[in-house]
Design a protein around this motif. Sequence first.
Motif, PDB file in Angstrom:
ATOM      1  N   LEU A 193     -49.276 -36.072  28.453  1.00  9.84           N
ATOM      2  CA  LEU A 193     -49.583 -35.460  27.149  1.00  9.84           C
ATOM      3  C   LEU A 193     -49.171 -33.987  27.125  1.00  9.84           C
ATOM      4  O   LEU A 193     -48.571 -33.511  26.158  1.00  9.84           O
ATOM      5  CB  LEU A 193     -51.073 -35.610  26.840  1.00  9.84           C
ATOM      6  CG  LEU A 193     -51.582 -37.063  26.786  1.00  9.84           C
ATOM      7  CD1 LEU A 193     -53.089 -37.083  26.569  1.00  9.84           C
ATOM      8  CD2 LEU A 193     -50.863 -37.859  25.690  1.00  9.84           C
ATOM      9  N   LEU A 194     -49.466 -33.294  28.220  1.00  6.90           N
ATOM     10  CA  LEU A 194     -49.104 -31.867  28.296  1.00  6.90           C
ATOM     11  C   LEU A 194     -47.590 -31.685  28.159  1.00  6.90           C
ATOM     12  O   LEU A 194     -47.120 -30.662  27.650  1.00  6.90           O
ATOM     13  CB  LEU A 194     -49.603 -31.263  29.617  1.00  6.90           C
ATOM     14  CG  LEU A 194     -49.387 -29.752  29.786  1.00  6.90           C
ATOM     15  CD1 LEU A 194     -50.084 -28.954  28.672  1.00  6.90           C
ATOM     16  CD2 LEU A 194     -49.866 -29.273  31.153  1.00  6.90           C
ATOM     17  N   ALA A 195     -46.830 -32.694  28.579  1.00  7.32           N
ATOM     18  CA  ALA A 195     -45.366 -32.636  28.467  1.00  7.32           C
ATOM     19  C   ALA A 195     -44.926 -32.255  27.057  1.00  7.32           C
ATOM     20  O   ALA A 195     -43.905 -31.574  26.885  1.00  7.32           O
ATOM     21  CB  ALA A 195     -44.768 -33.995  28.842  1.00  7.32           C
ATOM     22  N   HIS A 196     -45.718 -32.652  26.067  1.00  5.41           N
ATOM     23  CA  HIS A 196     -45.308 -32.404  24.679  1.00  5.41           C
ATOM     24  C   HIS A 196     -45.521 -30.960  24.243  1.00  5.41           C
ATOM     25  O   HIS A 196     -45.217 -30.611  23.106  1.00  5.41           O
ATOM     26  CB  HIS A 196     -46.021 -33.375  23.744  1.00  5.41           C
ATOM     27  CG  HIS A 196     -45.631 -34.800  24.024  1.00  5.41           C
ATOM     28  ND1 HIS A 196     -44.331 -35.226  23.949  1.00  5.41           N
ATOM     29  CD2 HIS A 196     -46.359 -35.878  24.413  1.00  5.41           C
ATOM     30  CE1 HIS A 196     -44.272 -36.514  24.265  1.00  5.41           C
ATOM     31  NE2 HIS A 196     -45.480 -36.937  24.560  1.00  5.41           N
ATOM     32  N   PHE A 197     -46.095 -30.150  25.138  1.00  4.03           N
ATOM     33  CA  PHE A 197     -46.217 -28.706  24.863  1.00  4.03           C
ATOM     34  C   PHE A 197     -45.363 -27.883  25.825  1.00  4.03           C
ATOM     35  O   PHE A 197     -45.408 -26.656  25.805  1.00  4.03           O
ATOM     36  CB  PHE A 197     -47.688 -28.267  24.947  1.00  4.03           C
ATOM     37  CG  PHE A 197     -48.511 -28.686  23.762  1.00  4.03           C
ATOM     38  CD1 PHE A 197     -48.316 -28.076  22.522  1.00  4.03           C
ATOM     39  CD2 PHE A 197     -49.469 -29.686  23.874  1.00  4.03           C
ATOM     40  CE1 PHE A 197     -49.077 -28.443  21.416  1.00  4.03           C
ATOM     41  CE2 PHE A 197     -50.231 -30.058  22.769  1.00  4.03           C
ATOM     42  CZ  PHE A 197     -50.043 -29.439  21.536  1.00  4.03           C
ATOM     43  N   ARG A 198     -44.611 -28.552  26.686  1.00  6.90           N
ATOM     44  CA  ARG A 198     -43.771 -27.807  27.640  1.00  6.90           C
ATOM     45  C   ARG A 198     -42.456 -27.395  26.982  1.00  6.90           C
ATOM     46  O   ARG A 198     -41.868 -28.154  26.218  1.00  6.90           O
ATOM     47  CB  ARG A 198     -43.440 -28.675  28.869  1.00  6.90           C
ATOM     48  CG  ARG A 198     -44.621 -28.874  29.799  1.00  6.90           C
ATOM     49  CD  ARG A 198     -44.167 -29.528  31.120  1.00  6.90           C
ATOM     50  NE  ARG A 198     -45.334 -29.864  31.929  1.00  6.90           N
ATOM     51  CZ  ARG A 198     -45.986 -28.981  32.689  1.00  6.90           C
ATOM     52  NH1 ARG A 198     -45.573 -27.724  32.754  1.00  6.90           N
ATOM     53  NH2 ARG A 198     -47.042 -29.358  33.377  1.00  6.90           N
ATOM     54  N   ASP A 199     -42.020 -26.206  27.316  1.00  8.42           N
ATOM     55  CA  ASP A 199     -40.702 -25.758  26.892  1.00  8.42           C
ATOM     56  C   ASP A 199     -39.646 -26.513  27.706  1.00  8.42           C
ATOM     57  O   ASP A 199     -39.755 -26.586  28.934  1.00  8.42           O
ATOM     58  CB  ASP A 199     -40.569 -24.238  27.110  1.00  8.42           C
ATOM     59  CG  ASP A 199     -39.264 -23.692  26.570  1.00  8.42           C
ATOM     60  OD1 ASP A 199     -39.256 -23.192  25.442  1.00  8.42           O
ATOM     61  OD2 ASP A 199     -38.247 -23.798  27.303  1.00  8.42           O
ATOM     62  N   GLN A 200     -38.646 -27.037  27.028  1.00  8.59           N
ATOM     63  CA  GLN A 200     -37.645 -27.864  27.709  1.00  8.59           C
ATOM     64  C   GLN A 200     -36.802 -27.042  28.678  1.00  8.59           C
ATOM     65  O   GLN A 200     -36.282 -27.571  29.658  1.00  8.59           O
ATOM     66  CB  GLN A 200     -36.704 -28.526  26.686  1.00  8.59           C
ATOM     67  CG  GLN A 200     -37.405 -29.431  25.682  1.00  8.59           C
ATOM     68  CD  GLN A 200     -37.661 -30.836  26.202  1.00  8.59           C
ATOM     69  OE1 GLN A 200     -38.324 -31.039  27.229  1.00  8.59           O
ATOM     70  NE2 GLN A 200     -37.137 -31.819  25.509  1.00  8.59           N
ATOM     71  N   PRO A 252     -45.657 -24.862  30.079  1.00  5.60           N
ATOM     72  CA  PRO A 252     -46.329 -24.972  28.781  1.00  5.60           C
ATOM     73  C   PRO A 252     -46.010 -23.757  27.919  1.00  5.60           C
ATOM     74  O   PRO A 252     -46.006 -22.623  28.418  1.00  5.60           O
ATOM     75  CB  PRO A 252     -47.811 -25.031  29.150  1.00  5.60           C
ATOM     76  CG  PRO A 252     -47.836 -25.559  30.545  1.00  5.60           C
ATOM     77  CD  PRO A 252     -46.602 -25.004  31.207  1.00  5.60           C
ATOM     78  N   ASP A 253     -45.711 -23.987  26.654  1.00  2.73           N
ATOM     79  CA  ASP A 253     -45.306 -22.935  25.724  1.00  2.73           C
ATOM     80  C   ASP A 253     -46.563 -22.381  25.042  1.00  2.73           C
ATOM     81  O   ASP A 253     -47.139 -23.006  24.151  1.00  2.73           O
ATOM     82  CB  ASP A 253     -44.338 -23.553  24.703  1.00  2.73           C
ATOM     83  CG  ASP A 253     -43.854 -22.562  23.656  1.00  2.73           C
ATOM     84  OD1 ASP A 253     -44.542 -21.539  23.433  1.00  2.73           O
ATOM     85  OD2 ASP A 253     -42.804 -22.831  23.049  1.00  2.73           O
ATOM     86  N   GLY A 254     -46.981 -21.181  25.494  1.00  2.00           N
ATOM     87  CA  GLY A 254     -48.240 -20.595  25.024  1.00  2.00           C
ATOM     88  C   GLY A 254     -48.285 -20.373  23.523  1.00  2.00           C
ATOM     89  O   GLY A 254     -49.306 -20.627  22.873  1.00  2.00           O
ATOM     90  N   ASP A 294     -42.814 -25.080  14.414  1.00  2.00           N
ATOM     91  CA  ASP A 294     -43.269 -23.927  15.190  1.00  2.00           C
ATOM     92  C   ASP A 294     -42.140 -23.227  15.942  1.00  2.00           C
ATOM     93  O   ASP A 294     -42.404 -22.401  16.812  1.00  2.00           O
ATOM     94  CB  ASP A 294     -44.366 -24.385  16.170  1.00  2.00           C
ATOM     95  CG  ASP A 294     -45.574 -24.925  15.419  1.00  2.00           C
ATOM     96  OD1 ASP A 294     -46.171 -24.150  14.662  1.00  2.00           O
ATOM     97  OD2 ASP A 294     -45.891 -26.118  15.566  1.00  2.00           O
ATOM     98  N   GLY A 295     -40.904 -23.585  15.634  1.00  2.00           N
ATOM     99  CA  GLY A 295     -39.779 -22.969  16.337  1.00  2.00           C
ATOM    100  C   GLY A 295     -39.851 -23.192  17.839  1.00  2.00           C
ATOM    101  O   GLY A 295     -39.456 -22.338  18.634  1.00  2.00           O
ATOM    102  N   ALA A 296     -40.363 -24.352  18.241  1.00  2.00           N
ATOM    103  CA  ALA A 296     -40.525 -24.648  19.669  1.00  2.00           C
ATOM    104  C   ALA A 296     -39.295 -25.375  20.205  1.00  2.00           C
ATOM    105  O   ALA A 296     -38.447 -25.852  19.443  1.00  2.00           O
ATOM    106  CB  ALA A 296     -41.775 -25.497  19.875  1.00  2.00           C
ATOM    107  N   ASP A 297     -39.225 -25.445  21.530  1.00  2.00           N
ATOM    108  CA  ASP A 297     -38.133 -26.167  22.194  1.00  2.00           C
ATOM    109  C   ASP A 297     -38.767 -27.110  23.216  1.00  2.00           C
ATOM    110  O   ASP A 297     -38.575 -26.991  24.418  1.00  2.00           O
ATOM    111  CB  ASP A 297     -37.190 -25.169  22.884  1.00  2.00           C
ATOM    112  CG  ASP A 297     -36.078 -25.871  23.652  1.00  2.00           C
ATOM    113  OD1 ASP A 297     -35.718 -27.000  23.270  1.00  2.00           O
ATOM    114  OD2 ASP A 297     -35.601 -25.296  24.651  1.00  2.00           O
TER     115      ASP A 297
END
Lengths: 218, 218
Positions: free
Chosen positions: A92-99, A104-106, A152-155
């Motif tokens: 689950l945490l994988a979905h908040f990790r920066d590629q 994890p992308d704070g 959220d402009g995430a990667d």
Amino acid sequence: MRMTMMTVLVAAGLAGCGTLRAQGPEIPGYTAGQRTVASAPISLAELEELQKSLLFTEDDVRALRMSREVLEPNVEELVGVWYGFVGANPHLLAHFRDQTTGEPDGEYLARVRARFEQWVLDTADAEYDQDWLNYQFEIGRRHHAPGKNTTDGADSTAQVEFRHLVALTIPVTTTIRPFLERGDHTEAEVDAMHAAWVKSVLMQTILWSYPYIHEGDF
Amino acid sequence: MRMTMMTVLVAAGLAGCGTLRAQGPEIPGYTAGQRTVASAPISLAELEELQKSLLFTEDDVRALRMSREVLEPNVEELVGVWYGFVGANPHLLAHFRDQTTGEPDGEYLARVRARFEQWVLDTADAEYDQDWLNYQFEIGRRHHAPGKNTTDGADSTAQVEFRHLVALTIPVTTTIRPFLERGDHTEAEVDAMHAAWVKSVLMQTILWSYPYIHEGDF
């Protein structure tokens, strides 16, 4: 921070208008009730039918409203419990990790968290009107590609898998129960609030699943 | 009839072999554990991950096993309650209507009912092995087109909509609770059995959803 935002909204005459909070700059990406949200692909009559399949009645609406009072002062702690659950499960945490960095992308975590806290209150308050229905599908798009990262402009990962999205109904509603017990409610009232939360969260994860489903199969 | 079937199976040495009942002619279309069932598209490791997302643990496995004793003598009545719920909701009963006559198809209802009763016992007994996992996807195909009608030679709706399939988790697990209370179990045991049923049925309806989902999104 929450109180400050409420104070600002009240001062601006924006609080308490309709079922969904007017957007403040403090909740990044929260667009419920805004004209930018696309219309839902199912009708309010179809939503009512879904509620029948879920045994969701006016009693559940009342129980959810009752839950707001006891949840609102604890909403940061509650969402903290959910974040702890996600953090404890690598899949689950994988979905908040920066590629790129693998970490994890704070900022991504913080932006989603602010919306998650508002979601608790919106779930308690929901009036199941057109704005509410439209926003469910927006939330769905934000779990699916490409909406998940763009909001959220995430990667991070392209999307949360369907199976885990719906499964999260259980940890969310299991861990909420001790919070529902914090008020002065009877055991029967806590049971009713808990059952209503299970129905509402399942209703929502079903609606959020829309972009995952073959056309015509929803 | 159920006892007769069990007697026949015991006499034939077919009862109690593995987690899924060997097929008897009394359950039309019940093919769990048979070689004709296609392999599951997810692995047992992925099933374990899904169980983590569902907070499904060994405690739930034990609670489900405990539920078998109290459910088995009541399984016809229990499934009768579920059929009553379907019959009271036109949008659900539609899926048992013959497309030509417009009337509920009695033979189709009866064939599905026999499998539904077995499903209660299989849910209580489940060991989450490869046969069990494979059969979940077979059940999914039987709610989706074209599997829904072909299994029973019916001429009804092409498929159950995704949203109602998953929603039925709630009526199934809400109406089962009074049956779980019929034994000598403590309230805490009844709560544990009920929570395990909710998790298991949601796990299953998630797996049954597979044919509805875009490739790569499951």
